[in-house]
Motif scaffolding. Structure first.
Motif, PDB file in Angstrom:
ATOM      1  N   HIS A   1      59.493  34.683  32.164  1.00  0.00           N
ATOM      2  CA  HIS A   1      59.139  34.946  33.151  1.00  0.00           C
ATOM      3  C   HIS A   1      59.753  34.076  34.423  1.00  0.00           C
ATOM      4  O   HIS A   1      60.128  33.043  34.090  1.00  0.00           O
ATOM      5  N   VAL A   2      59.651  34.838  35.300  1.00  0.00           N
ATOM      6  CA  VAL A   2      60.349  33.503  36.598  1.00  0.00           C
ATOM      7  C   VAL A   2      59.244  33.759  37.733  1.00  0.00           C
ATOM      8  O   VAL A   2      58.719  34.667  37.834  1.00  0.00           O
ATOM      9  N   ARG A   3      59.593  32.341  38.494  1.00  0.00           N
ATOM     10  CA  ARG A   3      58.288  32.111  39.368  1.00  0.00           C
ATOM     11  C   ARG A   3      58.452  32.411  40.774  1.00  0.00           C
ATOM     12  O   ARG A   3      59.620  31.520  40.549  1.00  0.00           O
ATOM     13  N   VAL A   4      58.786  33.075  41.713  1.00  0.00           N
ATOM     14  CA  VAL A   4      59.352  32.899  42.696  1.00  0.00           C
ATOM     15  C   VAL A   4      58.293  32.134  43.918  1.00  0.00           C
ATOM     16  O   VAL A   4      57.223  33.101  44.148  1.00  0.00           O
ATOM     17  N   ILE A   5      58.061  31.623  44.383  1.00  0.00           N
ATOM     18  CA  ILE A   5      57.213  30.999  45.685  1.00  0.00           C
ATOM     19  C   ILE A   5      58.069  30.491  47.190  1.00  0.00           C
ATOM     20  O   ILE A   5      59.076  30.191  47.151  1.00  0.00           O
ATOM     21  N   TRP A   6      57.553  31.322  47.803  1.00  0.00           N
ATOM     22  CA  TRP A   6      58.066  31.132  49.042  1.00  0.00           C
ATOM     23  C   TRP A   6      57.112  31.083  51.047  1.00  0.00           C
ATOM     24  O   TRP A   6      55.441  30.391  50.196  1.00  0.00           O
ATOM     25  N   GLU A   7      57.571  30.396  51.750  1.00  0.00           N
ATOM     26  CA  GLU A   7      56.926  30.044  52.635  1.00  0.00           C
ATOM     27  C   GLU A   7      57.048  31.652  54.096  1.00  0.00           C
ATOM     28  O   GLU A   7      55.525  31.130  54.477  1.00  0.00           O
ATOM     29  N   GLY A   8      58.017  31.581  54.247  1.00  0.00           N
ATOM     30  CA  GLY A   8      58.177  32.678  54.971  1.00  0.00           C
ATOM     31  C   GLY A   8      57.133  34.080  54.971  1.00  0.00           C
ATOM     32  O   GLY A   8      56.067  34.189  55.266  1.00  0.00           O
ATOM     33  N   LYS A   9      58.297  34.975  54.541  1.00  0.00           N
ATOM     34  CA  LYS A   9      57.815  36.209  54.510  1.00  0.00           C
ATOM     35  C   LYS A   9      58.383  37.384  52.843  1.00  0.00           C
ATOM     36  O   LYS A   9      59.241  36.736  52.506  1.00  0.00           O
ATOM     37  N   MET A  10      57.822  37.900  52.808  1.00  0.00           N
ATOM     38  CA  MET A  10      58.490  38.861  51.422  1.00  0.00           C
ATOM     39  C   MET A  10      58.239  40.678  51.909  1.00  0.00           C
ATOM     40  O   MET A  10      57.381  41.010  52.152  1.00  0.00           O
ATOM     41  N   ASN A  11      59.289  41.487  51.581  1.00  0.00           N
ATOM     42  CA  ASN A  11      60.161  42.739  51.972  1.00  0.00           C
ATOM     43  C   ASN A  11      60.143  43.216  50.112  1.00  0.00           C
ATOM     44  O   ASN A  11      60.923  42.738  49.382  1.00  0.00           O
ATOM     45  N   PHE A  12      59.575  44.050  49.962  1.00  0.00           N
ATOM     46  CA  PHE A  12      59.966  44.760  48.623  1.00  0.00           C
ATOM     47  C   PHE A  12      59.895  46.699  48.408  1.00  0.00           C
ATOM     48  O   PHE A  12      59.161  47.317  49.621  1.00  0.00           O
ATOM     49  N   LEU A  13      61.248  47.072  48.587  1.00  0.00           N
ATOM     50  CA  LEU A  13      61.078  48.342  48.751  1.00  0.00           C
ATOM     51  C   LEU A  13      61.345  48.787  47.415  1.00  0.00           C
ATOM     52  O   LEU A  13      62.750  48.894  47.199  1.00  0.00           O
ATOM     53  N   ASP A  14      60.846  50.520  46.802  1.00  0.00           N
ATOM     54  CA  ASP A  14      61.330  50.760  45.316  1.00  0.00           C
ATOM     55  C   ASP A  14      62.186  51.148  45.666  1.00  0.00           C
ATOM     56  O   ASP A  14      62.640  51.788  43.984  1.00  0.00           O
TER      57      ASP A  14
END
Length: 196
Positions: free
Chosen positions: A107-120
Motif C-alpha cells: 500500500h501507498v499512503r498519501v497525506i496532504w494539508e491543502g486539497k485533493m481532487n480526483f477525476l474518474d
C-alpha cells in the motif's frame, strides 16, 4: 436523523440530509461520517465529520473532514487536509517471495494539508500543499502531487511530484536523501526519476 426536502410543484425529492452516525453503502463503496447531504439537481453528495469522514471503495480509503462526490462525472473533491491509502501494483513473484512480503508493503499512503481532487475519466488524483507519500521504506515530501490509478481499480500506476521535493529512503539502518524540482515514479518499472 433524515430530513427530505421535496419540490413544491413536482413533489419529487430535491435534497436529503442525513445526520448522526451516517453510514451509506452501495456495493463495495462505503461512506461514513456525521452528515451526508444529497442534492438531486447536481447529483452530488457532501460527506462531513468534525473528526474524519471516511470513504472506502475496493482498495482505496480516504479520510478527511469534508468529501464531495459528483455521481455523473465521477469526480471527488476534498477542500481540506486528508489521508488516502491505496494499493500498489502487485508484484509478480514466486511463492517464496510472496511469503516474505508483508501486507504494509502493498500500500501507498498519501497525506496532504491543502486539497485533493480526483477525476474518474482520467483516473488521476491531484494533491496540494505539504504532501507526504509513504511507500514501502520510502517517504516523498512535496507541494504538488499527481497520482494515476489503473483503469479498472484503485491500484497506483504512477506518481508525479513537483515543488520542494525531498525523498528519504531507509534500507536496514542506512538512510538516503535526495532533493529536486520534479520526481516521477512508475509502478511497472519500479523506477524513480528525480530532476533538478
Amino acid at each position: 436523523k433524515l430530513v427530505i426536502f421535496l419540490d413544491p410543484e413536482t413533489k419529487q425529492t430535491r435534497q436529503a440530509i442525513a445526520s448522526g452516525n451516517v453510514l451509506a453503502s452501495q456495493g463495495t463503496i462505503i461512506a461514513k461520517g456525521s452528515f451526508l447531504t444529497w442534492d438531486v439537481n447536481t447529483q452530488s453528495a457532501i460527506l462531513e465529520d468534525a473528526q474524519k469522514a471516511e470513504f472506502v471503495k475496493d482498495d482505496l480509503t480516504i479520510d478527511a473532514q469534508k468529501i464531495i462526490f459528483y455521481k455523473d462525472t465521477g469526480k471527488i473533491d476534498i477542500p481540506s487536509a486528508g489521508n488516502l491509502k491505496a494499493k500498489l501494483r502487485e508484484k509478480k513473484a514466486g511463492k517464496k517471495a510472496a511469503a516474505v512480503t508483508n501486507k504494509s508493503d502493498t500500500h501507498v499512503r498519501v497525506i496532504w494539508e491543502g486539497k485533493m481532487n480526483f477525476l474518474d475519466t482520467t483516473r488521476e488524483a491531484s494533491f496540494e500543499k505539504n504532501v507526504e507519500v509513504q511507500k514501502e521504506n520510502s517517504t516523498l515530501l512535496c507541494d504538488n502531487l499527481k497520482v494515476t490509478f489503473s483503469d479498472h481499480d484503485f491500484t497506483m500506476q504512477s506518481l508525479k511530484a513537483t515543488e520542494k521535493i525531498h525523498i528519504i529512503d531507509k534500507r536496514d539502518n542506512l538512510f538516503g536523501e535526495a532533493v529536486g524540482d520534479r520526481a516521477t515514479w512508475d509502478a511497472k518499472s519500479k523506477v524513480t526519476v528525480l530532476r533538478g
